[in-house]
Design an enzyme around this catalytic site. Structure first.
Site, PDB file in Angstrom:
ATOM      1  N   CYS A  33       0.826  -1.213   0.000  1.00 21.91           N
ATOM      2  CA  CYS A  33       0.000   0.000   0.000  1.00 21.91           C
ATOM      3  C   CYS A  33       0.864   1.268   0.000  1.00 21.91           C
ATOM      4  CB  CYS A  33      -0.915  -0.037   1.238  1.00 21.91           C
ATOM      5  SG  CYS A  33      -1.804   1.480   1.581  1.00 21.91           S
ATOM      6  N   CYS A  36       0.023   3.860   2.663  1.00 23.23           N
ATOM      7  CA  CYS A  36       0.481   3.356   3.968  1.00 23.23           C
ATOM      8  C   CYS A  36       1.961   3.654   4.154  1.00 23.23           C
ATOM      9  CB  CYS A  36       0.261   1.851   4.075  1.00 23.23           C
ATOM     10  SG  CYS A  36      -1.456   1.319   3.967  1.00 23.23           S
TER      11      CYS A  36
END
Length: 107
Positions: A33, A36
């Site tokens: 991600c 993230c």
């Protein structure tokens, strides 16, 4: 990972988060991600700045599904603040002023 950040999974979530007396921020994330990963330096800085005020944990959703399912995680990154094991605040996506959000929730 920063020494002030605790990695949690399905097995350790109860002892590290649910049973913890005080404030805990859990960052639900995944290795793949990008948002993230862009949030990681801010999480690390927060862990340094808020030592003793809030415990910082990271939960890799690629390594466990039970807790994310119970917490209703539908997208990542999702940050949840718990107080004495109960959810008190949640943010999904990137957060520009993470420190101010934390401060407003843990008064």
């Amino acid at each position: 990972m920063n020494g002030n950040i605790t990695s949690v999974d399905d097995q350790s979530f109860k002892s590290e988060v649910t049973d913890y007396k005080g404030f805990v921020l859990v960052d639900f994330w995944a290795e793949w991600c990008r948002p993230c990963k862009s949030l990681m330096p801010r999480i690390e800085q927060l862990a340094r700045d808020k030592t003793g005020k809030i415990k910082i944990c990271k939960f890799n959703v690629g390594e466990g599904t039970e807790v994310p399912s119970k917490c209703g995680i539908q997208s990542i990154p999702t940050l949840i603040i718990f107080q004495d094991g109960k959810e008190i605040a949640r943010k999904t996506g990137t957060i520009n002023d993470l420190s101010s959000w934390i401060d407003s929730e843990i008064r």
